[in-house]
Design an enzyme around this catalytic site. Structure first.
Site, PDB file in Angstrom:
ATOM      1  N   HIS A 298      11.835  10.303  54.198  1.00  0.00           N
ATOM      2  CA  HIS A 298      11.628  10.751  52.797  1.00  0.00           C
ATOM      3  C   HIS A 298      10.474  12.034  52.944  1.00  0.00           C
ATOM      4  CE1 HIS A 298       7.954   8.275  52.242  1.00  0.00           C
ATOM      5  NE2 HIS A 298       8.532   7.408  52.854  1.00  0.00           N
ATOM      6  N   ASP A 299      10.745  13.076  52.039  1.00  0.00           N
ATOM      7  CA  ASP A 299       9.699  13.879  51.942  1.00  0.00           C
ATOM      8  C   ASP A 299       9.187  14.776  53.179  1.00  0.00           C
ATOM      9  OD1 ASP A 299       8.952  13.549  49.135  1.00  0.00           O
ATOM     10  OD2 ASP A 299       8.742  11.355  49.831  1.00  0.00           O
TER      11      ASP A 299
ATOM     12  N   GLY B 227       7.617   9.287  57.013  1.00  0.00           N
ATOM     13  CA  GLY B 227       7.585   9.989  55.392  1.00  0.00           C
ATOM     14  C   GLY B 227       6.518  10.803  55.517  1.00  0.00           C
TER      15      GLY B 227
END
Length: 257
Positions: free
Chosen positions: A120-121, A138
């Site tokens: 994520h991200d 992340g």
């Protein structure tokens, strides 16, 4: 024309542009947009709010846009965005963003080899190669033109600079400065990526300046602040050195030495 195999599931609402091919047993969610001439070979799952650009080849058993593994993620409407001309090989996983950046982004002209994980991200630039089993935790950022060797994990919030080459089986827990080679567990800087830079078209003058900057930063034993001030003075107007200095000054995890 759009080609959809009769065993594939494409939910109502999905947008497939001209030339898209959806292979056997693929699943495409309702909030997915896929650009021209992108191919999903077979058993590919794409869901969530996901945009995939043009001329990508996505191989079997890839998963794109699924919910983050971050336990803090509560289903916010975050995105996954992928550019053009990427080759995404078997069993790659690319997760949607969280309420930090609100999106996970992979640029264009990248090769993600088998079993790469993009959490994520994460932001991956353009023209990068992530070899088999690379794991980006992340919030990692990989600037354009970087190469990461196989089975290398990168700690969350780390940044990998442009034109970096990281050896296989390394463990990265701090930022890797642009233009260098790094290797080891934990990773250490091993030298300037001179061969890679020359192959990418860097001039003799650019290489000479980067070699001087490398020695100043990594070999002279100067305090980092003093070395950066010298670079500002000695190489004013050199865009590569300016990028290098800015990268270091904006590092949040510290740089690998």
């Amino acid at each position: 024309m759009v080609e959809i195999h009769n065993t594939a599931i494409v939910e109502e609402g999905a947008i497939l542009e001209e030339g898209v091919k959806i292979g056997p047993f693929c699943i495409v969610g309702k909030d997915v947009k896929i650009g021209k001439n992108t191919v999903l070979q077979s058993h590919v799952v794409v869901e969530g709010i996901t945009e995939i650009g043009e001329n990508n080849t996505i191989y079997s058993f890839v998963s794109i846009g699924k919910a983050s593994q971050d336990l803090k993620y509560k289903g916010e409407p975050t995105k996954t965005i992928i550019g053009n001309n990427n080759s995404i090989r078997e069993f790659v996983t690319i997760h949607r963003g969280t309420d930090d950046k609100w999106e996970t982004r992979v640029g264009s002209n990248n090769l993600l080899m088998a079993y790469v994980h993009v959490a994520h991200d994460v932001v991956v630039g353009d023209n990068c190669i992530l070899a088999n089993g690379v794991t980006l935790a992340g919030h990692v950022t990989v600037d354009s033109n970087a190469i990461i060797g196989g089975l290398t994990p990168v700690h969350q919030f780390c940044r990998i600079g442009s034109y970096v080459m990281i050896g296989g089986g390394s463990a990265v827990n701090q930022d890797i400065c642009p233009f260098v080679m790094a290797e080891g567990n934990k990773a250490e800087v091993r030298g300037l990526n001179s061969v890679g830079l020359r192959r990418r078209g860097f001039s003799d003058e650019e290489l000479s300046n980067l070699k001087k900057a490398y020695r100043l930063l990594f070999r002279k034993g100067l305090p980092l602040k003093e070395a950066l001030n010298e670079l500002d003075t000695d190489f004013s107007g050199d865009k590569n050195i300016e990028y290098l200095v800015d990268f270091i000054r904006n590092s949040t995890r510290g740089i690998t030495r």
